[in-house]
Scaffold this motif. Sequence first.
Motif, short mmCIF file in Angstrom:
data_model
loop_
_atom_site.label_atom_id
_atom_site.label_comp_id
_atom_site.label_asym_id
_atom_site.label_seq_id
_atom_site.Cartn_x
_atom_site.Cartn_y
_atom_site.Cartn_z
N GLU A 96 31.78 43.41 50.14
CA GLU A 96 31.50 44.84 50.02
C GLU A 96 31.46 45.47 51.40
OE1 GLU A 96 28.77 45.10 46.00
OE2 GLU A 96 27.75 44.95 47.93
N TYR A 97 31.73 46.76 51.42
CA TYR A 97 31.71 47.51 52.67
C TYR A 97 30.80 48.72 52.51
CZ TYR A 97 35.69 44.73 54.06
OH TYR A 97 36.51 43.69 54.39
N GLY A 98 30.06 48.99 53.56
CA GLY A 98 29.20 50.17 53.61
C GLY A 98 29.13 50.64 55.06
N LEU A 99 28.57 51.79 55.25
CA LEU A 99 28.44 52.30 56.61
C LEU A 99 27.16 51.78 57.24
CD1 LEU A 99 29.46 56.05 56.15
CD2 LEU A 99 30.84 54.16 57.02
N THR A 100 27.22 51.53 58.52
CA THR A 100 26.00 51.24 59.27
C THR A 100 25.24 52.55 59.41
OG1 THR A 100 27.05 51.72 61.39
CG2 THR A 100 27.16 49.42 60.61
N ASP A 101 24.00 52.50 59.86
CA ASP A 101 23.25 53.74 60.09
C ASP A 101 23.98 54.62 61.09
OD1 ASP A 101 21.28 52.94 58.32
OD2 ASP A 101 19.93 52.20 59.89
N TRP A 102 24.56 53.99 62.10
CA TRP A 102 25.30 54.73 63.12
C TRP A 102 26.55 55.38 62.51
CZ3 TRP A 102 29.76 53.48 66.41
CH2 TRP A 102 29.86 54.30 67.53
N GLY A 103 27.22 54.65 61.61
CA GLY A 103 28.39 55.21 60.92
C GLY A 103 28.01 56.36 60.02
N GLN A 104 26.88 56.22 59.33
CA GLN A 104 26.40 57.30 58.45
C GLN A 104 26.06 58.54 59.26
OE1 GLN A 104 26.34 57.32 55.01
NE2 GLN A 104 25.75 59.44 55.22
N ALA A 105 25.63 58.35 60.50
CA ALA A 105 25.27 59.48 61.37
C ALA A 105 26.48 60.33 61.73
CB ALA A 105 24.60 58.97 62.64
N LEU A 106 27.70 59.85 61.44
CA LEU A 106 28.91 60.65 61.66
C LEU A 106 29.03 61.80 60.67
CD1 LEU A 106 31.70 58.01 62.27
CD2 LEU A 106 31.27 60.00 63.69
N CYS A 107 28.39 61.70 59.53
CA CYS A 107 28.54 62.70 58.47
C CYS A 107 28.26 64.12 58.96
CB CYS A 107 27.67 62.33 57.27
SG CYS A 107 27.98 63.37 55.83
N PRO A 108 27.11 64.41 59.59
CA PRO A 108 26.88 65.78 60.04
C PRO A 108 27.88 66.24 61.10
CG PRO A 108 24.85 64.47 60.18
CD PRO A 108 25.96 63.54 59.80
N ALA A 109 28.31 65.32 61.97
CA ALA A 109 29.27 65.69 63.00
C ALA A 109 30.62 66.05 62.38
CB ALA A 109 29.44 64.54 63.99
N LEU A 110 31.07 65.28 61.39
CA LEU A 110 32.33 65.58 60.73
C LEU A 110 32.23 66.82 59.86
CD1 LEU A 110 33.59 61.99 59.84
CD2 LEU A 110 34.30 63.47 61.73
N ASP A 111 31.05 67.04 59.28
CA ASP A 111 30.82 68.26 58.51
C ASP A 111 30.90 69.49 59.42
OD1 ASP A 111 30.15 69.60 56.03
OD2 ASP A 111 28.18 69.99 56.93
N ALA A 112 30.31 69.39 60.61
CA ALA A 112 30.38 70.49 61.58
C ALA A 112 31.82 70.72 62.02
CB ALA A 112 29.49 70.19 62.78
N LEU A 113 32.58 69.66 62.21
CA LEU A 113 33.98 69.78 62.60
C LEU A 113 34.79 70.45 61.49
CD1 LEU A 113 35.96 69.12 64.89
CD2 LEU A 113 36.33 66.92 63.81
N LEU A 114 34.51 70.07 60.25
CA LEU A 114 35.18 70.67 59.10
C LEU A 114 34.89 72.18 59.02
CD1 LEU A 114 36.93 70.12 56.58
CD2 LEU A 114 34.81 69.62 55.36
N ASN A 115 33.63 72.54 59.21
CA ASN A 115 33.25 73.96 59.20
C ASN A 115 33.89 74.71 60.36
OD1 ASN A 115 31.65 73.83 56.88
ND2 ASN A 115 29.87 73.20 58.05
N TRP A 116 33.96 74.06 61.52
CA TRP A 116 34.61 74.67 62.68
C TRP A 116 36.09 74.94 62.37
CZ3 TRP A 116 38.51 72.33 65.72
CH2 TRP A 116 38.87 73.05 66.86
N ALA A 117 36.77 73.96 61.77
CA ALA A 117 38.19 74.12 61.44
C ALA A 117 38.40 75.21 60.38
CB ALA A 117 38.77 72.78 60.95
N ALA A 118 37.48 75.28 59.42
CA ALA A 118 37.60 76.29 58.35
C ALA A 118 37.40 77.71 58.90
CB ALA A 118 36.58 76.00 57.26
N ALA A 119 36.68 77.83 59.99
CA ALA A 119 36.40 79.16 60.57
C ALA A 119 37.50 79.62 61.53
CB ALA A 119 35.06 79.12 61.31
N ARG A 120 38.58 78.88 61.60
CA ARG A 120 39.68 79.22 62.49
C ARG A 120 40.21 80.62 62.20
NH1 ARG A 120 45.49 76.19 62.67
NH2 ARG A 120 46.36 77.39 64.40
N PRO A 121 40.27 81.44 63.22
CA PRO A 121 40.80 82.80 63.01
C PRO A 121 42.25 82.76 62.52
CG PRO A 121 39.78 82.60 65.18
CD PRO A 121 39.85 81.22 64.60
N GLY A 122 42.51 83.51 61.48
CA GLY A 122 43.86 83.58 60.94
C GLY A 122 44.27 82.35 60.15
N GLY A 123 43.32 81.41 59.97
CA GLY A 123 43.66 80.17 59.28
C GLY A 123 43.11 80.16 57.94
#
Length: 123
Positions: A96-123
Amino acid sequence: MTRTHEKVRYSPEGKSHGYTRSSAAEGVEQALKMLEGRWKLIILFHLFGGRVMRFSELERAIPEVSQKMLIQQLRQMEADGIVRRIVYPQVPPKVEYGLTDWGQALCPALDALLNWAAARPGG
C-alpha cells in the motif's frame, strides 16, 4: 522588523529561515523538481487526505499510466520522503502507498498554487 520590498513583496531576509533571493529561488526550484513527472501530482491528489491505496487501486485510478512508470514515480516519491510504502508480509504480497506527514503538508501549498493559477488575469 524587516521591510518588504515594494516591487516584489518579498522580504529579502525571509521570515525565519534567513533566505536570500537566490537561496529562496534555489529552494523552490529543488521542491518543484521533486514534483516533476507527468504522474506525480495525479498520484498526490489520489493520496491526499490520509488515503492509503494499494498499487492495483492506483493503477485502476490512473489507467493512462503504465505499470513501469507508476512504479518509477512512486519509488522517486518514496526516496524523496513524500510517499510511504507499506509492505505486508503475506502471500500474495500486499503493498500500500500513502503520504508521509511531510507529503500531506503539500496539500495547502498545491491548493494555494491552484487558486493562484485560477486567478490569472484573462484566464
